[in-house]
Motif scaffolding. Structure first.
Motif, PDB file in Angstrom:
ATOM      1  N   LYS A  78       0.834  -1.208   0.000  1.00 16.92           N
ATOM      2  CA  LYS A  78       0.000   0.000   0.000  1.00 16.92           C
ATOM      3  C   LYS A  78       0.863   1.251   0.000  1.00 16.92           C
ATOM      4  O   LYS A  78       0.575   2.220  -0.724  1.00 16.92           O
ATOM      5  N   LEU A  81       2.631   1.228  -3.696  1.00 14.32           N
ATOM      6  CA  LEU A  81       1.758   1.310  -4.864  1.00 14.32           C
ATOM      7  C   LEU A  81       0.733   2.441  -4.785  1.00 14.32           C
ATOM      8  O   LEU A  81       0.328   2.975  -5.824  1.00 14.32           O
ATOM      9  N   VAL A  82       0.321   2.801  -3.567  1.00 15.89           N
ATOM     10  CA  VAL A  82      -0.691   3.850  -3.419  1.00 15.89           C
ATOM     11  C   VAL A  82      -0.061   5.181  -3.029  1.00 15.89           C
ATOM     12  O   VAL A  82      -0.192   6.184  -3.732  1.00 15.89           O
ATOM     13  N   HIS A  83       0.650   5.194  -1.891  1.00 16.49           N
ATOM     14  CA  HIS A  83       1.172   6.453  -1.362  1.00 16.49           C
ATOM     15  C   HIS A  83       2.260   7.059  -2.243  1.00 16.49           C
ATOM     16  O   HIS A  83       2.309   8.291  -2.399  1.00 16.49           O
ATOM     17  N   TRP A  84       3.119   6.209  -2.817  1.00 14.42           N
ATOM     18  CA  TRP A  84       4.223   6.745  -3.627  1.00 14.42           C
ATOM     19  C   TRP A  84       3.900   6.702  -5.123  1.00 14.42           C
ATOM     20  O   TRP A  84       3.839   7.737  -5.773  1.00 14.42           O
ATOM     21  N   LEU A  85       3.644   5.499  -5.652  1.00  9.52           N
ATOM     22  CA  LEU A  85       3.448   5.368  -7.098  1.00  9.52           C
ATOM     23  C   LEU A  85       2.101   5.932  -7.552  1.00  9.52           C
ATOM     24  O   LEU A  85       2.043   6.738  -8.489  1.00  9.52           O
ATOM     25  N   GLY A  86       1.027   5.518  -6.909  1.00  3.86           N
ATOM     26  CA  GLY A  86      -0.294   5.983  -7.321  1.00  3.86           C
ATOM     27  C   GLY A  86      -0.438   7.491  -7.195  1.00  3.86           C
ATOM     28  O   GLY A  86      -0.886   8.161  -8.133  1.00  3.86           O
ATOM     29  N   PHE A  87      -0.064   8.010  -6.046  1.00  5.44           N
ATOM     30  CA  PHE A  87      -0.111   9.455  -5.833  1.00  5.44           C
ATOM     31  C   PHE A  87       0.792  10.169  -6.826  1.00  5.44           C
ATOM     32  O   PHE A  87       0.434  11.223  -7.375  1.00  5.44           O
ATOM     33  N   VAL A  89       1.740   9.133  -9.898  1.00  2.00           N
ATOM     34  CA  VAL A  89       1.179   9.085 -11.251  1.00  2.00           C
ATOM     35  C   VAL A  89       0.091  10.141 -11.411  1.00  2.00           C
ATOM     36  O   VAL A  89       0.027  10.850 -12.431  1.00  2.00           O
ATOM     37  N   ILE A  90      -0.761  10.279 -10.390  1.00  2.00           N
ATOM     38  CA  ILE A  90      -1.836  11.280 -10.442  1.00  2.00           C
ATOM     39  C   ILE A  90      -1.260  12.686 -10.488  1.00  2.00           C
ATOM     40  O   ILE A  90      -1.653  13.522 -11.317  1.00  2.00           O
ATOM     41  N   SER A  93       0.646  13.349 -13.851  1.00  5.07           N
ATOM     42  CA  SER A  93      -0.270  13.486 -14.985  1.00  5.07           C
ATOM     43  C   SER A  93      -1.049  14.791 -14.900  1.00  5.07           C
ATOM     44  O   SER A  93      -1.198  15.499 -15.906  1.00  5.07           O
ATOM     45  N   HIS A 126       7.596  14.824  -8.774  1.00  6.87           N
ATOM     46  CA  HIS A 126       6.930  14.146  -7.648  1.00  6.87           C
ATOM     47  C   HIS A 126       7.953  13.449  -6.753  1.00  6.87           C
ATOM     48  O   HIS A 126       7.879  13.555  -5.521  1.00  6.87           O
TER      49      HIS A 126
END
Length: 212
Positions: A78, A81-87, A89-90, A93, A126
């Motif tokens: 989490k 993939l969520v806090h570092w990568l997902g955030f 990517v958002i 972009s 980022h």
């Protein structure tokens, strides 16, 4: 790993935690002049961030006495993939979209080649901005857990201050990253979220006596 310039990555991280984080973006300018791209081509910076996030996530799992190894792995996944990568990517972009559609400066001449913000450079921004956020919310906060987890006004103050400074610093370094691109203008828009952070910060203190 042997081909990564880990020392250079560490030096950049140290600079990002000083009062002059804009120095890191000078390296991007040199890359543009020598290699014709703004983004890093050495994965060492991202590699070190991943290692630090994994290590700190495991430490948090142990501190909270997570029952099983699979639960710790879930917490690590989490965080990565969520806090570092997902955030990331958002933010990359969204930032690139704003920059390319609304912040492009006037072209110097009709023959001048029109430049745009590279997505990988936006993700680099980022990664840069995530460094002080990591230090505060994964590092400093870990050692302040006995205070942060309390219900007193002091606990609220410490926790809110850590988050406000971390995300304020994140958006400031984000602004510096886009400001470093000479073909962009009005990059101050990336500072606007700091105003929202300040409002929320004050609101939390004002609402504390009322249980808000």
């Amino acid at each position: 790993v042997d081909q990564m310039d880990l020392q250079n990555a560490v030096d950049q991280m140290r600079i990002l935690c000083t009062l002059y984080p804009q120095r890191v973006y000078k390296m991007a300018y040199y890359r543009k002049q020598t290699k014709n791209h703004w983004a890093r081509d050495d994965p060492a910076f991202c590699f070190l961030q991943l290692v630090m996030i994994v290590a700190s996530s495991i430490a948090y799992g142990l501190a909270f006495r997570v029952a099983s190894f699979s639960a710790i792995l879930g917490f690590v996944a989490k965080s990565v993939l969520v806090h570092w990568l997902g955030f990331g990517v958002i933010m990359a972009s969204f930032g690139r979209l704003i920059a390319n559609q609304h912040l492009m400066g006037a072209e110097r001449s009709t023959s001048h080649v029109r430049q745009t913000v590279e997505w990988l450079y936006a993700f680099d921004i980022h990664c840069n901005a995530f460094v002080p956020l990591f230090v505060l919310l994964y590092g400093v906060q870990f050692f302040l857990l006995p205070l942060v987890l309390g219900t007193s006004l002091l606990s609220l103050g410490i926790s809110n201050t850590l988050f406000a400074v971390a995300f304020g610093w994140y958006f400031y370094i984000t602004h510096l990253g886009y400001r470093a691109l000479p073909f962009l203008s009005n990059t101050e828009v990336f500072l606007f979220p700091i105003a929202a952070i300040l409002v929320l910060y004050v609101f939390n203190f004002v609402g504390y006596p009322f249980g808000l």
